[in-house]
Scaffold this motif. Structure first.
Motif, PDB file in Angstrom:
ATOM      1  N   GLU A  47       0.721  -0.249 -16.476  1.00  0.00           N
ATOM      2  CA  GLU A  47       0.221  -0.784 -15.215  1.00  0.00           C
ATOM      3  C   GLU A  47       1.328  -0.656 -14.182  1.00  0.00           C
ATOM      4  O   GLU A  47       2.496  -0.849 -14.500  1.00  0.00           O
ATOM      5  CB  GLU A  47      -0.208  -2.242 -15.360  1.00  0.00           C
ATOM      6  N   ALA A  48       0.953  -0.301 -12.958  1.00  0.00           N
ATOM      7  CA  ALA A  48       1.972  -0.097 -11.927  1.00  0.00           C
ATOM      8  C   ALA A  48       1.403  -0.422 -10.561  1.00  0.00           C
ATOM      9  O   ALA A  48       0.194  -0.286 -10.307  1.00  0.00           O
ATOM     10  CB  ALA A  48       2.473   1.345 -11.951  1.00  0.00           C
ATOM     11  N   ASN A  49       2.305  -0.841  -9.668  1.00  0.00           N
ATOM     12  CA  ASN A  49       1.941  -1.016  -8.270  1.00  0.00           C
ATOM     13  C   ASN A  49       2.176   0.310  -7.556  1.00  0.00           C
ATOM     14  O   ASN A  49       3.205   0.956  -7.756  1.00  0.00           O
ATOM     15  CB  ASN A  49       2.785  -2.118  -7.631  1.00  0.00           C
ATOM     16  N   THR A  50       1.237   0.729  -6.731  1.00  0.00           N
ATOM     17  CA  THR A  50       1.326   2.027  -6.076  1.00  0.00           C
ATOM     18  C   THR A  50       0.904   1.914  -4.619  1.00  0.00           C
ATOM     19  O   THR A  50       0.464   0.856  -4.157  1.00  0.00           O
ATOM     20  CB  THR A  50       0.409   3.069  -6.760  1.00  0.00           C
ATOM     21  N   THR A  51       1.005   3.026  -3.919  1.00  0.00           N
ATOM     22  CA  THR A  51       0.616   3.058  -2.507  1.00  0.00           C
ATOM     23  C   THR A  51      -0.890   2.919  -2.303  1.00  0.00           C
ATOM     24  O   THR A  51      -1.339   2.724  -1.168  1.00  0.00           O
ATOM     25  CB  THR A  51       1.089   4.370  -1.867  1.00  0.00           C
ATOM     26  N   ILE A  52      -1.681   3.001  -3.377  1.00  0.00           N
ATOM     27  CA  ILE A  52      -3.130   2.762  -3.247  1.00  0.00           C
ATOM     28  C   ILE A  52      -3.524   1.453  -3.930  1.00  0.00           C
ATOM     29  O   ILE A  52      -4.700   1.174  -4.113  1.00  0.00           O
ATOM     30  CB  ILE A  52      -3.962   3.928  -3.815  1.00  0.00           C
ATOM     31  N   GLY A  53      -2.516   0.655  -4.315  1.00  0.00           N
ATOM     32  CA  GLY A  53      -2.777  -0.601  -5.008  1.00  0.00           C
ATOM     33  C   GLY A  53      -2.444  -0.488  -6.484  1.00  0.00           C
ATOM     34  O   GLY A  53      -1.985   0.551  -6.961  1.00  0.00           O
ATOM     35  N   PRO A  54      -2.673  -1.556  -7.255  1.00  0.00           N
ATOM     36  CA  PRO A  54      -2.354  -1.540  -8.692  1.00  0.00           C
ATOM     37  C   PRO A  54      -3.238  -0.545  -9.443  1.00  0.00           C
ATOM     38  O   PRO A  54      -4.420  -0.395  -9.131  1.00  0.00           O
ATOM     39  CB  PRO A  54      -2.646  -2.980  -9.139  1.00  0.00           C
ATOM     40  N   ILE A  55      -2.650   0.120 -10.430  1.00  0.00           N
ATOM     41  CA  ILE A  55      -3.433   1.004 -11.297  1.00  0.00           C
ATOM     42  C   ILE A  55      -3.057   0.731 -12.748  1.00  0.00           C
ATOM     43  O   ILE A  55      -1.952   0.310 -13.046  1.00  0.00           O
ATOM     44  CB  ILE A  55      -3.220   2.508 -10.995  1.00  0.00           C
TER      45      ILE A  55
ATOM     46  N   ASP B 188      11.775   3.849  -5.807  1.00  0.00           N
ATOM     47  CA  ASP B 188      11.677   3.132  -4.531  1.00  0.00           C
ATOM     48  C   ASP B 188      10.469   2.202  -4.547  1.00  0.00           C
ATOM     49  O   ASP B 188       9.569   2.319  -5.382  1.00  0.00           O
ATOM     50  CB  ASP B 188      11.547   4.130  -3.380  1.00  0.00           C
ATOM     51  N   SER B 189      10.430   1.299  -3.586  1.00  0.00           N
ATOM     52  CA  SER B 189       9.338   0.331  -3.491  1.00  0.00           C
ATOM     53  C   SER B 189       8.129   0.940  -2.799  1.00  0.00           C
ATOM     54  O   SER B 189       8.224   1.975  -2.130  1.00  0.00           O
ATOM     55  CB  SER B 189       9.806  -0.893  -2.697  1.00  0.00           C
ATOM     56  N   VAL B 190       6.996   0.278  -2.935  1.00  0.00           N
ATOM     57  CA  VAL B 190       5.792   0.704  -2.218  1.00  0.00           C
ATOM     58  C   VAL B 190       6.029   0.688  -0.715  1.00  0.00           C
ATOM     59  O   VAL B 190       5.584   1.589   0.007  1.00  0.00           O
ATOM     60  CB  VAL B 190       4.596  -0.194  -2.586  1.00  0.00           C
ATOM     61  N   GLU B 191       6.765  -0.316  -0.238  1.00  0.00           N
ATOM     62  CA  GLU B 191       7.041  -0.396   1.199  1.00  0.00           C
ATOM     63  C   GLU B 191       7.809   0.838   1.670  1.00  0.00           C
ATOM     64  O   GLU B 191       7.509   1.407   2.731  1.00  0.00           O
ATOM     65  CB  GLU B 191       7.830  -1.665   1.504  1.00  0.00           C
TER      66      GLU B 191
ATOM     67  N   PRO C 151       1.190  10.311  11.891  1.00  0.00           N
ATOM     68  CA  PRO C 151       2.044   9.515  10.992  1.00  0.00           C
ATOM     69  C   PRO C 151       1.282   8.524  10.125  1.00  0.00           C
ATOM     70  O   PRO C 151       1.688   8.254   8.995  1.00  0.00           O
ATOM     71  CB  PRO C 151       2.989   8.787  11.948  1.00  0.00           C
ATOM     72  N   THR C 152       0.179   7.991  10.637  1.00  0.00           N
ATOM     73  CA  THR C 152      -0.530   6.923   9.926  1.00  0.00           C
ATOM     74  C   THR C 152      -1.540   7.436   8.908  1.00  0.00           C
ATOM     75  O   THR C 152      -2.176   6.635   8.210  1.00  0.00           O
ATOM     76  CB  THR C 152      -1.266   6.026  10.935  1.00  0.00           C
ATOM     77  N   GLU C 153      -1.708   8.740   8.793  1.00  0.00           N
ATOM     78  CA  GLU C 153      -2.669   9.264   7.825  1.00  0.00           C
ATOM     79  C   GLU C 153      -2.209   8.936   6.408  1.00  0.00           C
ATOM     80  O   GLU C 153      -1.037   9.092   6.063  1.00  0.00           O
ATOM     81  CB  GLU C 153      -2.827  10.776   7.992  1.00  0.00           C
ATOM     82  N   LYS C 154      -3.151   8.499   5.555  1.00  0.00           N
ATOM     83  CA  LYS C 154      -2.794   8.108   4.195  1.00  0.00           C
ATOM     84  C   LYS C 154      -2.642   9.340   3.302  1.00  0.00           C
ATOM     85  O   LYS C 154      -3.426  10.279   3.388  1.00  0.00           O
ATOM     86  CB  LYS C 154      -3.873   7.184   3.612  1.00  0.00           C
ATOM     87  N   LEU C 155      -1.632   9.311   2.447  1.00  0.00           N
ATOM     88  CA  LEU C 155      -1.490  10.374   1.463  1.00  0.00           C
ATOM     89  C   LEU C 155      -2.635  10.276   0.454  1.00  0.00           C
ATOM     90  O   LEU C 155      -3.040   9.175   0.076  1.00  0.00           O
ATOM     91  CB  LEU C 155      -0.149  10.266   0.739  1.00  0.00           C
ATOM     92  N   PRO C 156      -3.143  11.417  -0.022  1.00  0.00           N
ATOM     93  CA  PRO C 156      -4.356  11.392  -0.844  1.00  0.00           C
ATOM     94  C   PRO C 156      -4.121  11.144  -2.330  1.00  0.00           C
ATOM     95  O   PRO C 156      -4.988  11.405  -3.145  1.00  0.00           O
ATOM     96  CB  PRO C 156      -4.935  12.791  -0.615  1.00  0.00           C
ATOM     97  N   PHE C 157      -2.947  10.653  -2.700  1.00  0.00           N
ATOM     98  CA  PHE C 157      -2.666  10.350  -4.100  1.00  0.00           C
ATOM     99  C   PHE C 157      -1.661   9.203  -4.144  1.00  0.00           C
ATOM    100  O   PHE C 157      -0.933   8.964  -3.175  1.00  0.00           O
ATOM    101  CB  PHE C 157      -2.113  11.577  -4.843  1.00  0.00           C
ATOM    102  N   PRO C 158      -1.597   8.477  -5.263  1.00  0.00           N
ATOM    103  CA  PRO C 158      -0.698   7.321  -5.331  1.00  0.00           C
ATOM    104  C   PRO C 158       0.749   7.712  -5.612  1.00  0.00           C
ATOM    105  O   PRO C 158       1.033   8.693  -6.307  1.00  0.00           O
ATOM    106  CB  PRO C 158      -1.260   6.511  -6.505  1.00  0.00           C
ATOM    107  N   ILE C 159       1.681   6.931  -5.056  1.00  0.00           N
ATOM    108  CA  ILE C 159       3.092   7.010  -5.414  1.00  0.00           C
ATOM    109  C   ILE C 159       3.462   5.677  -6.063  1.00  0.00           C
ATOM    110  O   ILE C 159       3.264   4.611  -5.479  1.00  0.00           O
ATOM    111  CB  ILE C 159       3.999   7.265  -4.197  1.00  0.00           C
ATOM    112  N   ILE C 160       3.988   5.756  -7.267  1.00  0.00           N
ATOM    113  CA  ILE C 160       4.276   4.552  -8.052  1.00  0.00           C
ATOM    114  C   ILE C 160       5.585   3.906  -7.616  1.00  0.00           C
ATOM    115  O   ILE C 160       6.585   4.578  -7.377  1.00  0.00           O
ATOM    116  CB  ILE C 160       4.333   4.911  -9.552  1.00  0.00           C
ATOM    117  N   ASP C 161       5.572   2.592  -7.552  1.00  0.00           N
ATOM    118  CA  ASP C 161       6.762   1.776  -7.308  1.00  0.00           C
ATOM    119  C   ASP C 161       7.465   1.568  -8.650  1.00  0.00           C
ATOM    120  O   ASP C 161       6.918   0.938  -9.560  1.00  0.00           O
ATOM    121  CB  ASP C 161       6.300   0.434  -6.714  1.00  0.00           C
ATOM    122  N   ASP C 162       8.668   2.123  -8.792  1.00  0.00           N
ATOM    123  CA  ASP C 162       9.427   1.946 -10.033  1.00  0.00           C
ATOM    124  C   ASP C 162      10.860   1.532  -9.717  1.00  0.00           C
ATOM    125  O   ASP C 162      11.816   2.048 -10.283  1.00  0.00           O
ATOM    126  CB  ASP C 162       9.400   3.248 -10.854  1.00  0.00           C
TER     127      ASP C 162
END
Length: 225
Positions: free
Chosen positions: A15-23, A75-78, A95-106
């Motif tokens: 389980e991880a926190n990501t730029t699209i929320g927890p997965i 790095d953090s989600v922030e 700049p505000t367009e969302k990336l289409p895949f998650p980046i994990i906070d580790d």
């Protein structure tokens, strides 16, 4: 270095926190293939070019092949979200367009250690190792099909990653192998474990054998099934 995966190992259902929320990893993948790639740090030059490559055209190509992208760094989600603005501008987008895949906070390096992703030669300002440029490809069975490890100083070749995923998907369902520098649509090789009689029924387009000094009939080609 502790941790790490070998070919055929099942991916941990982390389980991880990501730029699209927890997965939860297995749930996120579903029945898709997965391209999981780590990068050393946000706000760094090579990583910015790589994330741009995987953001738009490459993400769409992977999606058409039933492949989901997942990125990871220490790095953090922030930080990921702030860095995404730079990636978008580099790509010529808003700049505000969302990336289409998650980046994990580790930021605690827990996943990097578990998966064997740390580069001991590259360290942060605190002297702690950062993530290397790891590529993992998992199949729909959640098992590791490919592992490539690049040092932090060397950017990846996404043409090769796309090529090898096409090979993995083909050879997962057909009893063939792909030769050196193979590209989609080119001839493939019949597995040595398949008899001549079986090959005739499996490959109706024909099997072509290269004569060799040894007299052994192991170089057998057939059009891509």
């Amino acid at each position: 270095m502790p941790g790490g995966l070998l070919l055929g190992d099942e991916a941990p259902n982390f389980e991880a926190n990501t730029t699209i929320g927890p997965i939860r990893f297995h749930d996120f993948l579903g029945d898709s293939w997965a391209f999981v790639f780590s990068h050393p740090r946000d706000f760094t030059p090579v990583c910015t070019t790589e994330l741009w490559q995987s953001c738009k055209s490459w993400h769409q190509k992977f999606a058409k092949m039933n492949v989901k992208n997942v990125a990871l760094s220490i790095d953090s989600v922030e930080d990921h979200l702030a860095w995404s603005k730079d990636i978008n501008v580099y790509n010529g987008d808003e700049p505000t367009e969302k990336l289409p895949f998650p980046i994990i906070d580790d930021k605690k390096r827990e996943l990097a250690i578990l998966l064997g992703m740390l580069d001991p030669s590259e360290k942060d300002e605190k002297g702690m190792p950062v993530t290397a440029r790891v590529v993992f490809v998992f199949g729909p069975d959640k098992k590791l099909k490919l592992s490539i490890l690049y040092p932090a100083t060397t950017g990846r070749n996404f043409d090769e990653i796309l090529r090898v995923i096409k090979s993995l998907q083909l050879t997962a369902t057909k009893q063939v192998a792909t030769p050196v520098d193979w590209k989609e649509g080119e001839s493939v090789m019949v597995l040595p474990t398949i008899s001549e009689e079986e090959a005739k029924s499996l490959f109706p387009k024909g099997v072509f054998t290269k004569d060799l000094p040894s007299g052994k009939k192991y170089l057998r080609y057939t059009p891509q099934p």
